[in-house]
Scaffold this motif. Structure first.
Motif, short mmCIF file in Angstrom:
data_model
loop_
_atom_site.label_atom_id
_atom_site.label_comp_id
_atom_site.label_asym_id
_atom_site.label_seq_id
_atom_site.Cartn_x
_atom_site.Cartn_y
_atom_site.Cartn_z
N GLN A 290 20.92 42.77 61.68
CA GLN A 290 21.36 42.43 60.32
C GLN A 290 22.71 43.08 60.01
O GLN A 290 22.97 44.22 60.42
CB GLN A 290 20.33 42.91 59.28
CG GLN A 290 18.96 42.28 59.43
CD GLN A 290 18.98 40.77 59.26
OE1 GLN A 290 19.66 40.26 58.37
NE2 GLN A 290 18.27 40.05 60.12
N TRP A 291 23.55 42.35 59.29
CA TRP A 291 24.85 42.89 58.88
C TRP A 291 24.65 44.05 57.92
O TRP A 291 23.92 43.95 56.94
CB TRP A 291 25.69 41.80 58.22
CG TRP A 291 27.01 42.28 57.69
CD1 TRP A 291 27.38 42.47 56.40
CD2 TRP A 291 28.14 42.66 58.49
NE1 TRP A 291 28.67 42.94 56.33
CE2 TRP A 291 29.17 43.06 57.59
CE3 TRP A 291 28.40 42.70 59.86
CZ2 TRP A 291 30.42 43.49 58.03
CZ3 TRP A 291 29.66 43.13 60.29
CH2 TRP A 291 30.64 43.53 59.38
N LYS B 50 21.96 33.41 63.77
CA LYS B 50 23.02 33.38 62.74
C LYS B 50 23.74 34.73 62.64
O LYS B 50 23.83 35.33 61.57
CB LYS B 50 22.43 33.00 61.37
CG LYS B 50 21.79 31.61 61.35
CD LYS B 50 22.85 30.52 61.36
CE LYS B 50 22.25 29.13 61.22
NZ LYS B 50 21.76 28.55 62.45
N CYS B 51 24.22 35.21 63.79
CA CYS B 51 24.92 36.50 63.78
C CYS B 51 26.26 36.39 63.06
O CYS B 51 26.82 35.30 62.93
CB CYS B 51 25.12 37.00 65.21
SG CYS B 51 25.90 35.80 66.27
N LYS B 52 26.76 37.54 62.62
CA LYS B 52 28.01 37.56 61.87
C LYS B 52 29.20 37.19 62.76
O LYS B 52 30.06 36.41 62.38
CB LYS B 52 28.21 38.95 61.26
CG LYS B 52 29.27 39.03 60.20
CD LYS B 52 29.01 38.12 59.01
CE LYS B 52 27.82 38.55 58.17
NZ LYS B 52 27.65 37.68 56.99
N HIS B 53 29.26 37.79 63.94
CA HIS B 53 30.29 37.46 64.94
C HIS B 53 29.67 37.56 66.32
O HIS B 53 28.66 38.25 66.51
CB HIS B 53 31.47 38.45 64.90
CG HIS B 53 32.11 38.63 63.57
ND1 HIS B 53 32.76 37.61 62.91
CD2 HIS B 53 32.21 39.72 62.76
CE1 HIS B 53 33.24 38.06 61.76
NE2 HIS B 53 32.92 39.33 61.64
N GLU C 50 33.24 41.69 57.71
CA GLU C 50 32.40 40.50 57.57
C GLU C 50 33.16 39.23 57.95
O GLU C 50 32.59 38.29 58.51
CB GLU C 50 31.87 40.40 56.13
CG GLU C 50 30.67 39.50 55.99
CD GLU C 50 29.93 39.73 54.69
OE1 GLU C 50 28.89 39.07 54.51
OE2 GLU C 50 30.38 40.55 53.86
N GLU C 51 34.46 39.20 57.67
CA GLU C 51 35.25 37.99 57.90
C GLU C 51 36.04 38.00 59.21
O GLU C 51 36.31 36.95 59.77
CB GLU C 51 36.28 37.79 56.76
CG GLU C 51 35.70 37.50 55.40
CD GLU C 51 35.34 38.77 54.65
OE1 GLU C 51 35.98 39.81 54.91
OE2 GLU C 51 34.41 38.73 53.84
N GLY D 224 24.51 43.46 63.05
CA GLY D 224 24.60 42.02 62.80
C GLY D 224 25.61 41.28 63.65
O GLY D 224 25.82 40.08 63.50
N VAL D 225 26.25 42.01 64.58
CA VAL D 225 27.23 41.42 65.49
C VAL D 225 26.63 41.41 66.90
O VAL D 225 26.01 42.39 67.34
CB VAL D 225 28.56 42.20 65.46
CG1 VAL D 225 29.55 41.65 66.48
CG2 VAL D 225 29.14 42.16 64.05
#
Length: 312
Positions: free
Chosen positions: A26-27, A194-197, A282-283, A155-156
């Motif tokens: 998780q992020w 659905k990972c962040k990166h 996050e971005e 989360g990555v």
């Protein structure tokens, strides 16, 4: 097994035991890691004397540089999530005279890394051979853990690949096939989670500056490269971090960033011995290459620290 040895063998069962997937998928906010490449104990003497096959019988300079890198990393505050070394850990090829001593001396330096900063190892051509075999890869794995694996941090999703299997798998085609199948499985997991990166570490860059550049010793053959780039693009991979070139370089392919970092050890261009600081938000990813002297004396610049802090 001694605790010091454990630090070198955390990549087991195609994952990194330093991080629990349940805790890390998780992020949790921005973090950063350190990328180094090519400590390559023995190359500086070999390069100076013009004998890269047998001239690697001294590596005192590389020991000092690796010690400086470890000391610089240990001083950083906040601490990085991990320290990844993108291949060519030593210069001696499998079976050569000085390899065992070079490996031991590198371990003696790296064991002083803060125990709260996991070490992540990536295999290079000097680690498994230009044309790797099952035996040379097994030997690498006994010293440094699995040659390819995945792990989660905050989360990555991170993938460590054995790029030598992309470069020349003629002596072990079944091992290349196994990595290919595993990679497809991992990318399917990443899509489902659905990972962040998604971030990749390998030794040989896909390319040095442009995706359609000619093939050379320092990049992957064009047809191989095109297949991998397209696979990575479709999977939404954010960046590939590599070494091998002993110079800083890089470019992009359809939003996939190729980051080539210069060496801790021998420089083949105009860069300095150094490390790359990579901030994950996050971005986006924000990264900068620091000379060892700069990172040792000044730490991470305020601008990057602000990126880390402002989203927490």
């Amino acid at each position: 097994m001694a605790a010091a040895e454990d630090a070198f063998l955390r990549a087991r069962g195609r994952t990194l035991t330093a991080f629990r997937p349940d805790d890390e998928c998780q992020w949790k906010g921005p973090f950063y890691f350190i990328q180094g490449a090519d400590p390559q104990f023995g190359l500086m003497k070999a390069w100076t004397c013009g004998d890269t096959d047998n001239g690697d019988d001294e590596w005192g300079e590389e020991i000092k540089l690796a010690e400086q890198a470890v000391q610089a990393i240990n001083k950083l505050n906040p601490k990085p999530k991990f320290f990844v070394l993108c291949g060519d850990l030593v210069h001696g090829m499998p079976g050569t005279l000085w390899r065992k001593n070079q490996v031991q001396d590198l371990k003696n330096v790296l064991k002083n890394t803060d125990q709260d900063i996991p070490l992540v190892f990536v295999s290079g051509n000097h680690d498994v051979g230009n044309s790797p075999t099952r035996e040379t890869i097994d030997d690498y794995c006994k010293n440094w853990g699995d040659d390819y694996f995945s792990f989660w941090v905050g989360g990555v999703f991170f993938l460590v690949l054995n790029s030598q299997l992309f470069f020349d798998s003629s002596q072990c085609p079944e091992l290349k096939q196994a990595q290919d199948v595993w990679l497809d499985e991992q990318l399917a997991v990443a899509e489902k989670q659905k990972c962040k990166h998604i971030i990749v570490f390998q030794h040989i860059p896909l390319f040095l500056s442009t995706p359609d550049e000619d093939h050379s010793y320092f990049n992957l053959e064009k047809s191989v490269r095109e297949e991998i780039m397209e696979k990575f693009h479709k999977a939404g991979i954010k960046a590939v971090f590599a070494g091998h070139y002993h110079r800083n370089a890089g470019g992009s392919y359809k939003g996939l960033e190729m980051v080539v970092s210069s060496a801790i050890g021998c420089q083949l261009g105009d860069d300095t011995h150094g490390l790359r600081v990579v901030v994950v938000t996050e971005e986006k990813l924000v990264h900068r290459y620091y000379s060892l002297n700069e990172l040792s004396s000044q730490g991470i610049e305020k601008e990057l620290l602000d990126v880390l802090a402002k989203q927490k």
